[in-house]
Design an enzyme around this catalytic site. Structure first.
Site, PDB file in Angstrom:
ATOM      1  N   ASP A 183      -0.640  -7.331  -4.369  1.00  0.00           N
ATOM      2  CA  ASP A 183       0.937  -7.306  -4.132  1.00  0.00           C
ATOM      3  C   ASP A 183       1.826  -7.980  -5.112  1.00  0.00           C
ATOM      4  O   ASP A 183       1.143  -8.932  -5.808  1.00  0.00           O
ATOM      5  CB  ASP A 183       1.024  -8.161  -2.600  1.00  0.00           C
ATOM      6  CG  ASP A 183       2.517  -8.147  -1.976  1.00  0.00           C
ATOM      7  OD1 ASP A 183       2.863  -6.907  -1.896  1.00  0.00           O
ATOM      8  OD2 ASP A 183       3.082  -9.184  -1.855  1.00  0.00           O
ATOM      9  N   GLU A 186       1.185  -3.857  -8.053  1.00  0.00           N
ATOM     10  CA  GLU A 186       2.537  -3.458  -7.668  1.00  0.00           C
ATOM     11  C   GLU A 186       3.312  -4.276  -8.523  1.00  0.00           C
ATOM     12  O   GLU A 186       3.817  -5.332  -8.524  1.00  0.00           O
ATOM     13  CB  GLU A 186       2.992  -3.757  -6.297  1.00  0.00           C
ATOM     14  CG  GLU A 186       4.224  -3.340  -5.744  1.00  0.00           C
ATOM     15  CD  GLU A 186       4.997  -4.158  -4.711  1.00  0.00           C
ATOM     16  OE1 GLU A 186       5.531  -3.782  -3.860  1.00  0.00           O
ATOM     17  OE2 GLU A 186       4.401  -5.527  -4.470  1.00  0.00           O
TER      18      GLU A 186
END
Ligand code: CA
Length: 613
Positions: free
Chosen positions: A328, A357
């Protein structure tokens, strides 16, 4: 009398043991035979740092003991020799030579070939699931005593009851649809007071949220996935924790978090990571500011914290049998810490897959993080994959916008031209939508023809396709960007649902049409190595038609995207450098054979995927 003395002594011992206790040792266990012979244990317990620590086990010795400003934490580095055998042994904590507390630690054997596990590549199609919202396989764990948030299916931000058992029950459906792997939004405990269903507020790094199931159930899910020949990707967060994480009640050290206790919010100006002109103050607020007030920012420059996080991802990989990790908010933690994480992961698992990400539309920014990229500032990352946000954006624009000199399909064509920036564009994850953005169908104005063209595109372009749950049945978020709506319940996942997407019962004709389309294209993709790993060559879009090829030594696939409102006869002379030698083809969507390749009849507003012979 003797008995009474014994009771008195045992009570005294109980009290002294109570005063000196060990309530957590993490990693909770470890393995023999890891590449890196050292494991660092975080021990938490009342005044535990004031003790003398010892152990006696063949092949294992204490390399070092580190204390922090908080006496309730101590870090023990164990050196595990290659000769050490699996087993358990006590670690003893002594104070004043009298008080003793003992903790039994375990070293396990690794699964055979654990280090050689193969990560993700172009042969995979990932299905992204928000566990709380997919299928409630066990209504018995919806409400769990001690969890601060109890079920509330009527609220879009409430806990709806989806769980690991529900995903396990759905594997036949997923495999039948042509998906080869699943990525679950984070499954670790989020024992937060509210809005914890998304999973991005970790409160325990070593425990699956009990509303999803147990650690053992998660491991069994991975085994069931592997038995189907599929793969599992775990979602992890190194940037932040949940504000109700147990550390918040007893911080290991003053520098464990950034901007603590008086937090500042990150600027979200992620380009400071690449910008040669960026100021130090802008870099600091970007990396050290908190994501949101409920997500305290971890200081990965603290070596104990970084080791804790790296070992945690190795622990889950080894324990569950992960095939990949999705990281993330990749540009938010300290970037050198992230580079060290990638290095350590590949040291243990050389073929492992990690995807980060970086939500940027600029491929120069995204490519900065990829393994093999030579960066002007000397930054070296070993991250194999990135989420292809630039392409995600380009595809929606390309499909939605009218055909002009520089717009429409040209947007996709030019996005692909930027692949020169990536060391390996085949390792990017390509996706029509995800859990943080409007549904693909909504973004395309609920136009199913455009959606199908998009699906055909993602299934045939380079990279690893990822589909968000429900996109295959046209799930949408009309008139709202609320994440709780975007992540609505998958129909059929709950007993009593009127519609069941697993069986098809109650789906509209349009939904069935879309689901069939996905099923056909993805199952074909599974069997076609050319589209999984072949080279890509494309031709400048003309007259609302975009043509590209995937090819290798053994085959060629031609893809035609026609955005015209009417059928067209496509003259193929322009593509002869690829098509030379091909005499016929088969459109895998219509099933139609094409005997004359010189002019291909392309239906209106659709994609053709032609296997050339
Ligand atoms: Ca449940």
């Amino acid at each position: 009398m003797k008995k009474l003395i014994l009771i008195v002594i045992s009570i005294a011992l109980t009290f002294s043991v109570f005063a000196l206790n060990v309530d957590r040792v993490e990693p909770t266990f470890w393995w023999v035979g890891m590449k890196n012979p050292t494991v660092q244990l975080m021990v938490h317990g009342q005044e535990i740092a004031t003790t003398e620590i010892s152990l006696n086990y063949p092949g294992v010795k204490i390399k070092s003991i580190s204390r922090q400003s908080n006496p309730n934490y101590v870090f023990i580095d164990l050196l595990i020799s290659p000769e050490a055998k699996s087993g358990t042994f006590p670690i003893e904590f002594r104070k004043n030579k009298k008080e003793v507390v003992s903790y039994t630690y375990e070293l396990k054997n690794r699964e055979p070939h654990s280090a050689e596990r193969k990560g993700f590549d172009g042969s995979d199609v990932i299905y992204l699931i928000t566990p709380d919202r997919f299928a409630n396989g066990n209504p018995g764990n919806d409400a769990v005593a001690g969890m601060k948030e109890q079920p509330n299916r009527s609220h879009m931000n409430g806990r709806h009851g989806g769980d690991i058992q529900g995903i396990r029950n759905s594997l036949d459906y997923l495999s039948g649809m042509g998906f080869t792997s699943v990525w679950l939004n984070p499954v670790l405990e989020n024992n937060m007071t509210q809005v914890s269903y998304h999973g991005y507020s970790t409160t325990d790094f070593y425990k699956v949220d009990s509303r999803y199931g147990t650690n053992e159930e998660y491991r069994e899910l991975a085994q069931a996935i592997h038995q189907k020949g599929m793969k599992l990707m775990m979602d992890m967060i190194f940037n932040h924790i949940g504000s109700e994480h147990w550390w918040m009640n007893d911080m290991p050290s003053a520098d464990w978090l950034n901007y603590y206790p008086e937090y500042k919010i990150t600027s979200h100006r992620r380009t400071v990571n690449q910008d040669p002109h960026a100021s130090e103050s802008d870099k600091k607020i970007m990396a050290d500011g908190w994501f949101v007030p409920s997500m305290p920012d971890m200081n990965q420059r603290n070596p104990f914290l970084l080791t804790y996080l790296i070992q945690n991802s190795i622990w889950w990989t080894e324990y569950v049998g992960l095939d990949g990790i999705r990281m993330d908010t990749y540009p938010y933690p300290d970037k050198f810490a992230m580079a060290e994480w990638t290095r350590r992961m590949l040291e243990e698992y050389p073929d492992f897959y990690m995807v980060g990400e970086e939500w940027a539309m600029n491929p120069a920014i995204v490519s900065y993080w990829q393994k093999g990229k030579v960066n002007a500032d000397g930054y070296v990352s070993e991250l194999p994959g990135l989420m292809d946000f630039p392409l995600n954006n380009a595809v929606v624009q390309g499909l939605k916008n009218p055909e002009t000199w520089g717009g429409g399909l040209m947007t996709i064509y030019e996005a692909m031209a930027n692949d020169f920036l990536y060391p390996n564009s085949n390792d990017l994850v390509v996706f029509p939508d995800n859990h943080d953005m409007s549904r693909f169908y909504t973004q395309l104005g609920e136009n199913i023809d455009l959606l199908k063209m998009g699906v055909a595109y993602y299934a045939t372009t380079r990279g690893i396709p990822q589909i968000f749950y429900g996109t295959e049945i046209l799930m949408a978020n009309p008139g709202t960007e609320e994440h709780g709506v975007i992540r609505s319940d998958f129909p059929g996942g709950w007993a009593g649902d009127q519609v069941n997407a697993f069986t098809g019962a109650g789906l509209s004709a349009k939904q069935k049409d879309a689901q069939d389309y996905f099923r056909k294209v993805l199952n074909w993709r599974k069997t076609n190595p050319v589209v999984q790993s072949g080279a890509l060559k494309h031709f400048v879009p003309e007259n609302g038609i975009y043509v590209y090829f995937r090819y290798n030594q053994s085959g060629k696939v031609m893809v035609v995207l026609n955005k015209n409102q009417e059928a067209k006869a496509l003259d193929t002379a322009r593509f002869s450098e690829v098509m030379a030698g091909c005499t016929s083809g088969k459109d895998i969507i219509s099933g139609r054979s094409i005997t004359d390749l010189s002019s291909v009849k392309v239906p209106a507003m659709s994609a053709m995927i032609i296997e050339l012979k």
